[in-house]
Scaffold this motif. Sequence first.
Motif, PDB file in Angstrom:
ATOM      1  N   GLU A 122       0.852  -1.180   0.000  1.00 40.67           N
ATOM      2  CA  GLU A 122       0.000   0.000   0.000  1.00 40.67           C
ATOM      3  C   GLU A 122       0.894   1.238   0.000  1.00 40.67           C
ATOM      4  O   GLU A 122       1.876   1.304   0.730  1.00 40.67           O
ATOM      5  CB  GLU A 122      -0.877  -0.023   1.254  1.00 40.67           C
ATOM      6  N   LEU A 123       0.551   2.203  -0.814  1.00 41.48           N
ATOM      7  CA  LEU A 123       1.242   3.483  -0.847  1.00 41.48           C
ATOM      8  C   LEU A 123       0.372   4.488  -0.111  1.00 41.48           C
ATOM      9  O   LEU A 123      -0.836   4.567  -0.358  1.00 41.48           O
ATOM     10  CB  LEU A 123       1.462   3.930  -2.294  1.00 41.48           C
ATOM     11  N   THR A 124       0.974   5.236   0.817  1.00 40.40           N
ATOM     12  CA  THR A 124       0.208   6.230   1.563  1.00 40.40           C
ATOM     13  C   THR A 124       0.805   7.618   1.368  1.00 40.40           C
ATOM     14  O   THR A 124       1.961   7.770   0.993  1.00 40.40           O
ATOM     15  CB  THR A 124       0.177   5.904   3.076  1.00 40.40           C
ATOM     16  N   LEU A 128      -2.315  18.127   4.710  1.00 40.08           N
ATOM     17  CA  LEU A 128      -2.850  18.959   5.792  1.00 40.08           C
ATOM     18  C   LEU A 128      -4.037  19.799   5.327  1.00 40.08           C
ATOM     19  O   LEU A 128      -3.977  20.441   4.279  1.00 40.08           O
ATOM     20  CB  LEU A 128      -1.739  19.873   6.323  1.00 40.08           C
ATOM     21  N   PHE A 129      -5.099  19.797   6.157  1.00 42.19           N
ATOM     22  CA  PHE A 129      -6.319  20.583   5.898  1.00 42.19           C
ATOM     23  C   PHE A 129      -6.693  21.371   7.147  1.00 42.19           C
ATOM     24  O   PHE A 129      -6.328  20.999   8.264  1.00 42.19           O
ATOM     25  CB  PHE A 129      -7.489  19.652   5.548  1.00 42.19           C
ATOM     26  N   ASP A 130      -7.465  22.442   6.947  1.00 46.93           N
ATOM     27  CA  ASP A 130      -8.006  23.167   8.092  1.00 46.93           C
ATOM     28  C   ASP A 130      -9.341  22.541   8.493  1.00 46.93           C
ATOM     29  O   ASP A 130      -9.798  21.577   7.874  1.00 46.93           O
ATOM     30  CB  ASP A 130      -8.123  24.668   7.806  1.00 46.93           C
ATOM     31  N   HIS A 131      -9.974  23.107   9.509  1.00 49.40           N
ATOM     32  CA  HIS A 131     -11.225  22.532  10.018  1.00 49.40           C
ATOM     33  C   HIS A 131     -12.389  22.637   9.027  1.00 49.40           C
ATOM     34  O   HIS A 131     -13.368  21.921   9.151  1.00 49.40           O
ATOM     35  CB  HIS A 131     -11.611  23.195  11.354  1.00 49.40           C
ATOM     36  N   GLU A 132     -12.271  23.514   8.040  1.00 58.00           N
ATOM     37  CA  GLU A 132     -13.335  23.667   7.041  1.00 58.00           C
ATOM     38  C   GLU A 132     -13.119  22.784   5.816  1.00 58.00           C
ATOM     39  O   GLU A 132     -13.910  22.813   4.889  1.00 58.00           O
ATOM     40  CB  GLU A 132     -13.430  25.132   6.610  1.00 58.00           C
ATOM     41  N   GLY A 133     -12.030  22.025   5.801  1.00 56.20           N
ATOM     42  CA  GLY A 133     -11.752  21.138   4.671  1.00 56.20           C
ATOM     43  C   GLY A 133     -10.909  21.757   3.575  1.00 56.20           C
ATOM     44  O   GLY A 133     -10.745  21.162   2.508  1.00 56.20           O
ATOM     45  N   ASN A 134     -10.361  22.948   3.827  1.00 59.27           N
ATOM     46  CA  ASN A 134      -9.483  23.594   2.851  1.00 59.27           C
ATOM     47  C   ASN A 134      -8.075  23.010   2.948  1.00 59.27           C
ATOM     48  O   ASN A 134      -7.514  22.915   4.047  1.00 59.27           O
ATOM     49  CB  ASN A 134      -9.412  25.107   3.098  1.00 59.27           C
ATOM     50  N   GLU A 135      -7.522  22.644   1.815  1.00 59.57           N
ATOM     51  CA  GLU A 135      -6.166  22.111   1.800  1.00 59.57           C
ATOM     52  C   GLU A 135      -5.180  23.230   2.131  1.00 59.57           C
ATOM     53  O   GLU A 135      -5.172  24.266   1.483  1.00 59.57           O
ATOM     54  CB  GLU A 135      -5.847  21.519   0.428  1.00 59.57           C
ATOM     55  N   ILE A 136      -4.349  22.990   3.133  1.00 58.09           N
ATOM     56  CA  ILE A 136      -3.344  23.967   3.558  1.00 58.09           C
ATOM     57  C   ILE A 136      -1.980  23.636   2.957  1.00 58.09           C
ATOM     58  O   ILE A 136      -1.264  24.523   2.501  1.00 58.09           O
ATOM     59  CB  ILE A 136      -3.224  23.992   5.099  1.00 58.09           C
ATOM     60  N   PHE A 137      -1.629  22.344   2.977  1.00 56.92           N
ATOM     61  CA  PHE A 137      -0.284  21.960   2.575  1.00 56.92           C
ATOM     62  C   PHE A 137      -0.279  20.523   2.070  1.00 56.92           C
ATOM     63  O   PHE A 137      -0.794  19.629   2.718  1.00 56.92           O
ATOM     64  CB  PHE A 137       0.673  22.099   3.770  1.00 56.92           C
ATOM     65  N   ASN A 138       0.329  20.339   0.887  1.00 54.92           N
ATOM     66  CA  ASN A 138       0.486  19.009   0.310  1.00 54.92           C
ATOM     67  C   ASN A 138       1.944  18.867  -0.116  1.00 54.92           C
ATOM     68  O   ASN A 138       2.369  19.488  -1.077  1.00 54.92           O
ATOM     69  CB  ASN A 138      -0.442  18.822  -0.889  1.00 54.92           C
ATOM     70  N   PRO A 139       2.721  18.051   0.602  1.00 55.66           N
ATOM     71  CA  PRO A 139       4.147  17.938   0.309  1.00 55.66           C
ATOM     72  C   PRO A 139       4.473  17.336  -1.050  1.00 55.66           C
ATOM     73  O   PRO A 139       5.575  17.539  -1.553  1.00 55.66           O
ATOM     74  CB  PRO A 139       4.680  17.027   1.413  1.00 55.66           C
ATOM     75  N   LEU A 140       3.541  16.592  -1.655  1.00 54.84           N
ATOM     76  CA  LEU A 140       3.807  15.971  -2.954  1.00 54.84           C
ATOM     77  C   LEU A 140       2.482  15.789  -3.691  1.00 54.84           C
ATOM     78  O   LEU A 140       1.824  14.757  -3.580  1.00 54.84           O
ATOM     79  CB  LEU A 140       4.513  14.613  -2.781  1.00 54.84           C
ATOM     80  N   THR A 141       2.105  16.792  -4.467  1.00 60.40           N
ATOM     81  CA  THR A 141       0.802  16.761  -5.142  1.00 60.40           C
ATOM     82  C   THR A 141       0.700  15.677  -6.208  1.00 60.40           C
ATOM     83  O   THR A 141      -0.393  15.334  -6.633  1.00 60.40           O
ATOM     84  CB  THR A 141       0.487  18.124  -5.789  1.00 60.40           C
ATOM     85  N   THR A 142       1.822  15.118  -6.634  1.00 63.50           N
ATOM     86  CA  THR A 142       1.805  14.078  -7.669  1.00 63.50           C
ATOM     87  C   THR A 142       1.782  12.666  -7.095  1.00 63.50           C
ATOM     88  O   THR A 142       1.846  11.695  -7.848  1.00 63.50           O
ATOM     89  CB  THR A 142       3.034  14.212  -8.591  1.00 63.50           C
ATOM     90  N   SER A 143       1.671  12.528  -5.790  1.00 64.57           N
ATOM     91  CA  SER A 143       1.643  11.200  -5.183  1.00 64.57           C
ATOM     92  C   SER A 143       0.437  10.413  -5.703  1.00 64.57           C
ATOM     93  O   SER A 143      -0.700  10.898  -5.646  1.00 64.57           O
ATOM     94  CB  SER A 143       1.541  11.307  -3.660  1.00 64.57           C
ATOM     95  N   PRO A 144       0.645   9.187  -6.211  1.00 67.41           N
ATOM     96  CA  PRO A 144      -0.480   8.358  -6.672  1.00 67.41           C
ATOM     97  C   PRO A 144      -1.507   8.092  -5.569  1.00 67.41           C
ATOM     98  O   PRO A 144      -2.698   7.967  -5.857  1.00 67.41           O
ATOM     99  CB  PRO A 144       0.186   7.054  -7.120  1.00 67.41           C
ATOM    100  N   ALA A 145      -1.061   8.018  -4.323  1.00 68.22           N
ATOM    101  CA  ALA A 145      -2.005   7.818  -3.222  1.00 68.22           C
ATOM    102  C   ALA A 145      -2.966   9.000  -3.124  1.00 68.22           C
ATOM    103  O   ALA A 145      -4.148   8.829  -2.828  1.00 68.22           O
ATOM    104  CB  ALA A 145      -1.260   7.630  -1.906  1.00 68.22           C
TER     105      ALA A 145
END
Length: 161
Positions: A122-124, A128-145
């Motif tokens: 399994e690839l994971t 990171l998101f805020d309490h409203e579901g807004n994406e704050i930070f994604n270290p690797l947007t191309t991750s297949p997971a």
Amino acid sequence: MTKCNNCVITIRNYAVNRGKEFKLKNDIQEKILEVGRNGCYFLCLLKIAEIKCNKSFSIIDAYEDFLAKGYIKRNCFVLQPKNILSDLCNTLVTFQWKEPNYKPFFGEFVIKRYAIKMGKGELTHFVLFDHEGNEIFNPLTTSPAYTSGKVVDLRVFEVGK
């Protein structure tokens, strides 16, 4: 001076950073590779600390510090997420694992764990998101997971309560 044919980086015993010299750390490329390959959860925790403390942290210094304290493994597997945030922010932290359908409260940070089956494993990936579901930070947007997987669980943090 040594030049690595596979890298754009030129390595010297000393490098110049904003006019000040600093000594390069031993095995710096190995540490950067580990964080780059496996550090998405760890990097999300650092991002929460940057937001809550309103300051930047050295990724490599944090990696070395938390590895020495036993909060993470050498491969960046996070063992003590609450302790990492507590140390960085010097405050109390609450931490809970939640199901994907959990609705966060105001002030909570949510790190979603995405997963996809890859061969026998399994690839994971963590985002990171805020309490409203807004994406704050994604270290690797191309991750297949992330791009093709699904959210399997949440790590919910409240810092400073």
